[in-house]
Write a protein that holds these residues in place. Structure first.
Motif, mmCIF file in Angstrom:
data_model
loop_
_atom_site.group_PDB
_atom_site.id
_atom_site.type_symbol
_atom_site.label_atom_id
_atom_site.label_comp_id
_atom_site.label_asym_id
_atom_site.label_seq_id
_atom_site.Cartn_x
_atom_site.Cartn_y
_atom_site.Cartn_z
ATOM 1 N N PHE A 45 63.424 56.470 -55.181
ATOM 2 C CA PHE A 45 64.562 55.586 -54.869
ATOM 3 C C PHE A 45 64.822 54.618 -56.027
ATOM 4 O O PHE A 45 65.966 54.332 -56.352
ATOM 5 C CB PHE A 45 64.277 54.768 -53.605
ATOM 6 C CG PHE A 45 64.243 55.587 -52.340
ATOM 7 C CD1 PHE A 45 65.190 56.569 -52.102
ATOM 8 C CD2 PHE A 45 63.273 55.354 -51.370
ATOM 9 C CE1 PHE A 45 65.180 57.316 -50.924
ATOM 10 C CE2 PHE A 45 63.253 56.086 -50.192
ATOM 11 C CZ PHE A 45 64.205 57.075 -49.971
ATOM 12 N N THR A 46 63.739 54.102 -56.624
ATOM 13 C CA THR A 46 63.899 53.069 -57.656
ATOM 14 C C THR A 46 64.597 53.587 -58.907
ATOM 15 O O THR A 46 65.039 52.798 -59.731
ATOM 16 C CB THR A 46 62.533 52.494 -58.053
ATOM 17 O OG1 THR A 46 61.675 53.578 -58.399
ATOM 18 C CG2 THR A 46 61.910 51.676 -56.942
ATOM 19 N N SER A 47 64.677 54.896 -59.058
ATOM 20 C CA SER A 47 65.326 55.453 -60.255
ATOM 21 C C SER A 47 66.748 55.916 -59.983
ATOM 22 O O SER A 47 67.463 56.293 -60.916
ATOM 23 C CB SER A 47 64.523 56.654 -60.773
ATOM 24 O OG SER A 47 63.233 56.263 -61.144
ATOM 25 N N LEU A 48 67.163 55.894 -58.733
ATOM 26 C CA LEU A 48 68.456 56.523 -58.415
ATOM 27 C C LEU A 48 69.641 55.804 -59.060
ATOM 28 O O LEU A 48 70.557 56.446 -59.564
ATOM 29 C CB LEU A 48 68.652 56.621 -56.895
ATOM 30 C CG LEU A 48 67.760 57.652 -56.190
ATOM 31 C CD1 LEU A 48 67.952 57.566 -54.674
ATOM 32 C CD2 LEU A 48 68.049 59.064 -56.667
ATOM 33 N N ALA A 49 69.613 54.463 -59.052
ATOM 34 C CA ALA A 49 70.772 53.732 -59.577
ATOM 35 C C ALA A 49 70.971 54.055 -61.061
ATOM 36 O O ALA A 49 72.067 54.418 -61.490
ATOM 37 C CB ALA A 49 70.590 52.238 -59.368
#
Ligand code: PGA
Length: 254
Positions: A45-49
């Motif tokens: 999730f932390t890399s999605l943006a």
């Protein structure tokens, strides 16, 4: 019915956001423009943006590894389908055996997630597969059939083109042991029969069923040559561009 191969990388709990950017850059420069095989990467999730900006202008699609079935609310630590859509996420892995094993996810819980994903225009990659004990007791097909039936209960037929399944024998995940080509084909063919009972022949023959469990460049071609194997869900071998691209290239040859 021709089904386009999907090669999806499940990065699990690996890679910081900047490492994710580097890896996607490498993947893009090798296969970012080709369209023969659909390619998807599923970082944390932390890399999605950060990565959603990167994949915007390429054929590489973005996936998430899980989501909550509720639209919003007091669910500390969770992420909703709408939050994923907002970051241009296309696919979401649901029901992975690690979620089932470590976080108590049942077919019923996963079913709610699948329906919420579909409602939000996300394509679920629904994972199913047996343990070693179940295989040794001759229960593989029963277990997998039950996962298909319960996990896909009330799945709307009109959204069938958005559904992807992944058969991942648990004993083959991260172990270096792969199902033989024939073992994979036997289960995939059986899954398609159950899908056919549930949704009809035409729908069933359009649904992609990926294989997962120690797939790597060396064994990909054999597995992907099986009639009912429509791609791969790749864990360990998706963590370097070299091996992930090697699998995509194997798919292009089949
Ligand atoms: P593996 O993982 O390729 O490392 O076996 C596959 C998966 O768990 O999706």
């Amino acid at each position: 019915m021709s089904r386009k191969f999907l090669i999806a990388g499940n990065w699990k709990m690996n890679k910081t956001a900047s490492e994710a950017v580097d890896l996607i850059d490498e993947i893009k420069s090798s296969v970012g423009g080709q369209t023969a095989v659909q390619v998807c990467v599923c970082p944390s999730f932390t890399s999605l943006a950060k990565t959603s900006e990167l994949v915007e202008q390429s054929e590489v699609l973005l996936g998430a590894q899980d989501m909550n079935a509720s639209p919003s609310g007091a669910f500390t630590g969770e992420v909703s389908a709408e939050m994923l859509r907002d970051l241009y996420v296309s696919f979401v892995i649901l029901g992975h055996s690690e979620r089932r094993q470590y976080y108590g996810e049942t077919n019923q819980i996963v079913n709610q997630k699948i329906l919420a994903a579909i409602d939000n225009n996300l394509k679920p990659i629904y994972c199913i597969g047996e343990t070693l004990e179940e295989r040794e007791n001759g229960r593989t097909l029963d277990v997998v059939r039950n996962q298909v039936r319960e996990g896909l209960e009330n799945f709307p037929s009109k959204s069938i083109e958005n559904l992807v399944l992944a058969y991942e024998p648990i004993w083959a995940i991260g172990t270096g042991k792969t199902a033989t080509d024939e073992m994979a084909q036997e289960v995939h063919c059986d899954i398609r029969k159950v899908l056919s009972e549930m949704f009809g022949d035409a729908a069933s023959s359009s649904i992609r069923i990926l294989y997962g469990g120690s797939m790597k460049p060396e064994n990909a071609e054999g597995l992907l040559s099986q009639a009912d194997v429509d791609g791969g869900l790749i864990g360990g071998a998706s963590l370097t561009a070299r091996s992930f691209v090697g699998i995509i290239e194997a798919a292009q040859k089949v």
